[in-house]
Design a protein around this motif. Sequence first.
Motif, mmCIF file in Angstrom:
data_model
loop_
_atom_site.group_PDB
_atom_site.id
_atom_site.type_symbol
_atom_site.label_atom_id
_atom_site.label_comp_id
_atom_site.label_asym_id
_atom_site.label_seq_id
_atom_site.Cartn_x
_atom_site.Cartn_y
_atom_site.Cartn_z
ATOM 1 N N LEU A 19 27.482 -55.684 46.512
ATOM 2 C CA LEU A 19 28.518 -55.940 47.512
ATOM 3 C C LEU A 19 28.663 -57.443 47.693
ATOM 4 C CD1 LEU A 19 27.727 -53.279 50.276
ATOM 5 C CD2 LEU A 19 29.123 -53.044 48.206
ATOM 6 N N ARG A 20 29.875 -57.945 47.504
ATOM 7 C CA ARG A 20 30.146 -59.373 47.676
ATOM 8 C C ARG A 20 31.251 -59.542 48.709
ATOM 9 N NH1 ARG A 20 31.374 -60.496 41.385
ATOM 10 N NH2 ARG A 20 29.551 -59.410 40.503
ATOM 11 N N THR A 21 31.058 -60.465 49.612
ATOM 12 C CA THR A 21 32.052 -60.748 50.647
ATOM 13 C C THR A 21 32.493 -62.197 50.530
ATOM 14 O OG1 THR A 21 31.100 -59.098 52.139
ATOM 15 C CG2 THR A 21 32.493 -60.784 53.135
ATOM 16 N N TRP A 38 40.356 -58.694 43.323
ATOM 17 C CA TRP A 38 40.203 -57.828 44.494
ATOM 18 C C TRP A 38 41.564 -57.307 44.963
ATOM 19 C CZ3 TRP A 38 41.961 -58.009 49.539
ATOM 20 C CH2 TRP A 38 41.307 -57.192 50.463
ATOM 21 N N THR A 71 35.543 -57.662 51.021
ATOM 22 C CA THR A 71 34.310 -57.197 50.387
ATOM 23 C C THR A 71 34.686 -56.349 49.180
ATOM 24 O OG1 THR A 71 33.009 -57.200 52.428
ATOM 25 C CG2 THR A 71 32.246 -55.764 50.657
ATOM 26 N N THR A 93 36.992 -51.554 47.635
ATOM 27 C CA THR A 93 37.416 -52.719 48.410
ATOM 28 C C THR A 93 37.320 -52.433 49.897
ATOM 29 O OG1 THR A 93 39.760 -52.059 48.470
ATOM 30 C CG2 THR A 93 39.029 -53.403 46.580
ATOM 31 N N MET A 132 29.320 -50.163 52.453
ATOM 32 C CA MET A 132 30.209 -51.233 52.906
ATOM 33 C C MET A 132 30.397 -51.192 54.414
ATOM 34 S SD MET A 132 33.174 -51.682 49.963
ATOM 35 C CE MET A 132 33.966 -50.102 50.309
ATOM 36 N N ASP A 136 29.025 -53.844 57.247
ATOM 37 C CA ASP A 136 30.044 -54.597 57.974
ATOM 38 C C ASP A 136 29.915 -54.391 59.478
ATOM 39 O OD1 ASP A 136 32.604 -56.118 58.156
ATOM 40 O OD2 ASP A 136 33.336 -54.196 58.909
#
Length: 447
Positions: A19-21, A38, A71, A93, A132, A136
């Motif tokens: 997971l990348r934000t 994205w 994300t 996403t 996710m 979050d």
Amino acid sequence: MSTDREPSTRHPRPFPYELRTFPVRLVDGEVPAEVASWTQAVALGFYGNAPTPEDIAKFAAVEQVDGRMATGAYLTDAAAPAGAWGPEYPVATYAYHRKTLNVGGGTLLPVHQITAVTVRPSHRRRGILRAMISSDLAQAKAAGIPIAALTASEAVIYGRFGFGVATHVCQVEVASRGGITLLNPGAAALGTVEVADALAVRDLHNEIFARVHAATYGSIGRHDMYRLVASGQGNYADMEPAKNIRAALHYDSAGAVDGYVTYKPDDAARPPTVKIVDLLAAGEGAYLALWNYLGSLDLIERVTWDMAPEVDPLEWAMAAKRDYKRTETEDHLWLRILDAPAALAARPYAADGRVAIHVGDPLGHASGIFRIDVVHGTATVTRCPEDGSVAAELSMGVSELSSLYLGAVTARTLLAAGRLREEHPGAAARFDALFARPDSAHSLTNF
């Protein structure tokens, strides 16, 4: 990346995703590669047109204004098969931005607005959404945001994460052939209405919406794209300006703009119909005056709107009430309380009194026993020990509390529905007396 690599034979981890934000923004006027891929994945998930690089740049520019954070879930344990999207495209996403929610009494409560949630069909039921959203919400709670919100494309997904339906929205059809006759025509004669270029709405939107937002119970903040949507200058489906959007402005007695409507012909509808794109009325009389204008359009026999409130003054202003028809009522805004004491203390109350509730939360953010003491309409909310020294009078889940928060439903209705438990006789009625509202919540924002 080369497309001729053999698929990996490594044993995948139980959760083979990273997971990348990152912020959605332009860097030196250019779209970062991660933002571009994205955005393409979001369009895929919502069955939209594949956005061009120019579209993506426009999206990023407006989302940068909102401080949107994106994300993505990226597959890290296997190479993409030949011809498939590469690992730079997220398989899921998610995004958020932060605005405010009108909870009554002049309070605009900070809110964490979730949007752009997609999971690629080939990667569903693998725990990606749970990962996710759990991460979050935990970060939002840690940042001191008391409540999260979303508008749901599907109705059965988000309850298990503690979200509850908080407002509804109506699709309406208003017969307008020969005009809309009002029981009190003077109510629509305050100020004046004049035709304007739709571009004027783009520039007026933020100021007028701020006034509507501050005055409308249940209203939630709008993102920057709304200026373009309302004025026909673009949307997430198509950034090309629409050629059939028309606008009218309402001016108060001092000549200041205090409302507008934008609309377009619905070529597929019969009888001849115009569809409201956006309608904001901040001043006295502006709402009925704008509807009166729409009823005066030549060759048009019907006006439709997808964002009408459940309790609409227009319906009760019309001489022929049956000419106002609700064709659909649907859940709209979903809320998720993260900090129960902060959220419950922020809103006003209809009566003084006390009730103790037990809240269950599968993610742990709002769990506990809380005593709500209301004096002169203001609540003090105390977290109580769970050692048996304080007995809860009502037991419910955080989803139920989130639906009760703005008055979308009463405790007695949820009791009858089997969704909460009354531990002390009459507790549901006392809860409802505290939480009653003189007006129904209405949100004019999709996100």
